[in-house]
Motif scaffolding. Structure first.
Motif, PDB file in Angstrom:
ATOM      1  N   LEU A 161       0.747  -1.086   0.065  1.00  0.00           N
ATOM      2  CA  LEU A 161      -0.012   0.030   0.055  1.00  0.00           C
ATOM      3  C   LEU A 161       0.761   1.366  -0.074  1.00  0.00           C
ATOM      4  N   LEU A 162       1.885   1.205   0.752  1.00  0.00           N
ATOM      5  CA  LEU A 162       2.934   2.451   0.718  1.00  0.00           C
ATOM      6  C   LEU A 162       3.598   2.530  -0.617  1.00  0.00           C
ATOM      7  N   LEU A 163       3.926   1.544  -1.209  1.00  0.00           N
ATOM      8  CA  LEU A 163       4.402   1.512  -2.437  1.00  0.00           C
ATOM      9  C   LEU A 163       3.546   2.279  -3.581  1.00  0.00           C
ATOM     10  N   LEU A 164       2.333   1.860  -3.529  1.00  0.00           N
ATOM     11  CA  LEU A 164       1.199   2.456  -4.378  1.00  0.00           C
ATOM     12  C   LEU A 164       1.256   3.943  -3.904  1.00  0.00           C
ATOM     13  N   VAL A 165       1.309   4.493  -2.693  1.00  0.00           N
ATOM     14  CA  VAL A 165       1.282   5.633  -2.421  1.00  0.00           C
ATOM     15  C   VAL A 165       2.089   6.771  -2.638  1.00  0.00           C
ATOM     16  N   ASN A 166       3.312   6.159  -2.275  1.00  0.00           N
ATOM     17  CA  ASN A 166       4.592   6.928  -2.537  1.00  0.00           C
ATOM     18  C   ASN A 166       6.040   5.869  -2.289  1.00  0.00           C
ATOM     19  N   TRP A 167       6.445   5.608  -3.668  1.00  0.00           N
ATOM     20  CA  TRP A 167       7.382   4.521  -3.601  1.00  0.00           C
ATOM     21  C   TRP A 167       8.613   4.769  -3.344  1.00  0.00           C
ATOM     22  N   LYS A 168       9.045   6.294  -3.825  1.00  0.00           N
ATOM     23  CA  LYS A 168      10.382   6.856  -3.510  1.00  0.00           C
ATOM     24  C   LYS A 168      10.630   6.699  -1.785  1.00  0.00           C
ATOM     25  N   MET A 169       9.737   7.267  -1.205  1.00  0.00           N
ATOM     26  CA  MET A 169       9.706   7.402   0.171  1.00  0.00           C
ATOM     27  C   MET A 169       9.859   6.017   0.923  1.00  0.00           C
ATOM     28  N   THR A 170       8.995   5.166   0.519  1.00  0.00           N
ATOM     29  CA  THR A 170       9.020   3.903   1.059  1.00  0.00           C
ATOM     30  C   THR A 170      10.393   3.093   0.652  1.00  0.00           C
ATOM     31  N   LEU A 171      10.892   3.183  -0.147  1.00  0.00           N
ATOM     32  CA  LEU A 171      12.051   2.711  -0.579  1.00  0.00           C
ATOM     33  C   LEU A 171      13.361   3.075   0.269  1.00  0.00           C
TER      34      LEU A 171
END
Length: 204
Positions: A161-171
């Motif tokens: 879900l976090l990857l779908l919302v903001n994948w850069k910050m998640t990584l």
């Protein structure tokens, strides 16, 4: 074998139940934010395409009625989540601690099958202590394993879900937390290994 065919089937059922619990937990975490957003700004009910579809589908006359309906749905969902979680934990504990008798019996049978000369050298108090402690450890291991799997599935769903919302910050957060986990695992690895060797020497 440690578990019978029936035990394996029950374990598989609990595994699927843990996956479903993870889905419910993920939905429970994500459902509260849309409610807060729409409650703070009811005009978004009409402007948002998804809430607008529900609004028109049920024929709400006002946004207030929509929010009351949404609130009752949310409360009902959290009640269902709580009941399902209690039911799952009941079955989990029943299965895990129900294996205690089986494990203890098999360990005792292994001791009685030892050669006579080796058997008489065993201290009966230590034997009973080992049987009880190891059977208890195996039961707790199954319980903790299923609980851990449930938490892992929940984390995976939230991560997606976090990857779908903001994948850069998640990584970025993944790299940061990954380094912390690496040092934590490295520091605990030797301690776990020593405890395992100590438990194995008690049975030899």
């Amino acid at each position: 074998a440690i578990m019978t065919r029936k035990d394996k089937i029950n374990l598989l059922i609990l595994l699927f139940m843990s996956i479903f619990l993870s889905i419910i937990e993920t939905l429970g975490i994500t459902a509260i934010m849309p409610f807060i957003t729409l409650a703070s700004d009811p005009s978004k009910i009409i402007s948002n395409e998804y809430s607008k579809v529900v609004y028109d589908l049920f024929g709400f006359s006002t946004t207030t009625n929509f929010m009351i309906f949404f609130g009752f749905i949310l409360i009902g969902f959290y009640i269902f989540r709580a009941i399902y979680s209690i039911f799952y934990n009941y079955l989990l504990n029943k299965f895990a601690f129900g294996r205690f008798h089986t494990f203890a019996y098999r360990l005792f049978r292994n001791y009685t099958n030892l050669p006579y000369k080796r058997f008489v050298k065993k201290n009966s108090a230590d034997m009973v202590k080992t049987i009880v402690s190891e059977a208890s450890n195996l039961s707790q291991y199954i319980q903790n394993l299923l609980m851990m799997l449930s938490e892992i599935f929940t984390i995976l769903f939230l991560y997606l879900l976090l990857l779908l919302v903001n994948w850069k910050m998640t990584l970025v957060l993944t790299v940061f937390l990954g380094i912390k986990v690496f040092f934590l695992v490295y520091s605990l690895k030797n301690k776990i290994k020593k405890q395992g060797q100590k438990r194995a020497s008690m049975q030899s």
